[in-house]
Motif scaffolding. Structure first.
Motif, PDB file in Angstrom:
ATOM      1  N   VAL A 110      -6.381   4.978   6.825  1.00  0.00           N
ATOM      2  CA  VAL A 110      -4.783   5.498   6.409  1.00  0.00           C
ATOM      3  C   VAL A 110      -4.962   6.837   5.952  1.00  0.00           C
ATOM      4  CG1 VAL A 110      -2.905   5.080   5.393  1.00  0.00           C
ATOM      5  CG2 VAL A 110      -4.038   3.296   6.505  1.00  0.00           C
ATOM      6  N   TRP A 169      -9.449  -0.341   5.524  1.00  0.00           N
ATOM      7  CA  TRP A 169      -8.324  -0.048   6.073  1.00  0.00           C
ATOM      8  C   TRP A 169      -7.593   1.214   5.511  1.00  0.00           C
ATOM      9  CZ3 TRP A 169      -6.022   0.397  10.401  1.00  0.00           C
ATOM     10  CH2 TRP A 169      -4.521   0.462  10.442  1.00  0.00           C
ATOM     11  N   GLU A 170      -7.575   1.179   3.947  1.00  0.00           N
ATOM     12  CA  GLU A 170      -7.264   2.401   3.211  1.00  0.00           C
ATOM     13  C   GLU A 170      -7.833   3.708   3.448  1.00  0.00           C
ATOM     14  OE1 GLU A 170      -7.425   1.091  -0.668  1.00  0.00           O
ATOM     15  OE2 GLU A 170      -9.460   0.941  -0.481  1.00  0.00           O
ATOM     16  N   SER A 193       2.396   4.553   1.220  1.00  0.00           N
ATOM     17  CA  SER A 193       2.266   5.319   2.340  1.00  0.00           C
ATOM     18  C   SER A 193       2.976   6.638   2.325  1.00  0.00           C
ATOM     19  CB  SER A 193       3.279   4.344   3.285  1.00  0.00           C
ATOM     20  OG  SER A 193       4.648   4.625   2.819  1.00  0.00           O
ATOM     21  N   MET A 253       0.912  -1.065   0.151  1.00  0.00           N
ATOM     22  CA  MET A 253      -0.077   0.006   0.105  1.00  0.00           C
ATOM     23  C   MET A 253       0.791   1.062   0.076  1.00  0.00           C
ATOM     24  SD  MET A 253      -2.954   0.735   2.840  1.00  0.00           S
ATOM     25  CE  MET A 253      -3.754   2.456   2.654  1.00  0.00           C
ATOM     26  N   ALA A 304      -3.055  -3.252  11.846  1.00  0.00           N
ATOM     27  CA  ALA A 304      -2.574  -3.580  10.606  1.00  0.00           C
ATOM     28  C   ALA A 304      -1.830  -4.952  10.508  1.00  0.00           C
ATOM     29  CB  ALA A 304      -1.177  -2.519  10.081  1.00  0.00           C
ATOM     30  N   VAL A 356       2.096  -0.712   6.891  1.00  0.00           N
ATOM     31  CA  VAL A 356       0.916  -0.237   5.743  1.00  0.00           C
ATOM     32  C   VAL A 356       1.917  -0.588   4.346  1.00  0.00           C
ATOM     33  CG1 VAL A 356       0.182   1.944   4.752  1.00  0.00           C
ATOM     34  CG2 VAL A 356      -0.162   1.579   7.037  1.00  0.00           C
ATOM     35  N   GLU A 357       3.152  -0.278   4.295  1.00  0.00           N
ATOM     36  CA  GLU A 357       3.814  -0.461   3.174  1.00  0.00           C
ATOM     37  C   GLU A 357       3.908  -1.771   2.714  1.00  0.00           C
ATOM     38  OE1 GLU A 357       7.796   1.044   3.959  1.00  0.00           O
ATOM     39  OE2 GLU A 357       6.863   3.340   4.027  1.00  0.00           O
ATOM     40  N   ALA A 412      -5.323  -3.599   1.803  1.00  0.00           N
ATOM     41  CA  ALA A 412      -5.734  -2.359   1.635  1.00  0.00           C
ATOM     42  C   ALA A 412      -7.160  -2.133   1.797  1.00  0.00           C
ATOM     43  CB  ALA A 412      -4.945  -1.211   0.986  1.00  0.00           C
TER      44      ALA A 412
END
Length: 162
Positions: free
Chosen positions: A137, A133-134, A3, A1, A53, A102-103, A110
């Motif tokens: 973030v 989740w995205e 970041s 994802m 996460a 996250v990455e 995500a």
């Protein structure tokens, strides 16, 4: 994802917090309490978000409940056991952990839906539902962290407040 936006938001927040470090001894009690609460809240919520996460990465059902990051006693304990510089270091460490997680997320991960229960500073529930989740973030990167960075920046004596 990706970041990138989250990393940029953390850099801004940490820059504001670090710039405030030398000024903390001369801040008034109210401004010092605001800085303490803000950094404590971020540190506690980042720990919670990292756990979420990890659940998403593992394919486990994930749930956010920010109550612990808003709870006055938890914030008071953190403030009593750390200095301003210590809280900045804690936020930096938790941010690095969260960014790494996250990455590592795939686009599919995500997009995972998670159950979220959010409360405000008074403990009043302000949201109870499912979010991707995205989206969590994105909100952290575009709304939550920038708001706290602005709060910290405004406390700096150069901002004309102290």
């Amino acid at each position: 994802m990706d970041s990138t936006a989250l990393a940029r938001a953390y850099r801004s927040l940490l820059d504001a917090a670090q710039a405030l470090t030398a000024a903390v001894p001369v801040l008034g009690a109210e401004d010092r309490a605001t800085a303490d609460w803000t950094l404590g809240h971020i540190a506690l919520s980042d720990g919670m978000l990292a756990a979420v996460a990890r659940d998403v990465l593992a394919g486990r059902p994930a749930r956010i409940d920010n109550t612990a990051a808003m709870e006055p006693a938890a914030l008071a304990r953190l403030t009593a056991t750390t200095s301003h510089a210590g809280r900045v270091a804690l936020v930096r460490r938790h941010a690095g952990e969260l960014l790494g997680l996250v990455e590592a997320l795939s686009p599919h991960q995500a997009a995972a839906l998670i159950q979220a229960r959010l409360v405000d500073r008074t403990g009043r529930q302000v949201f109870d539902g499912r979010l991707a989740w995205e989206e969590v973030v994105r909100m952290r990167a575009e709304e939550h962290l920038p708001g706290h960075a602005a709060t910290l920046a405004a406390l700096h004596p150069a901002a004309g407040r102290a």
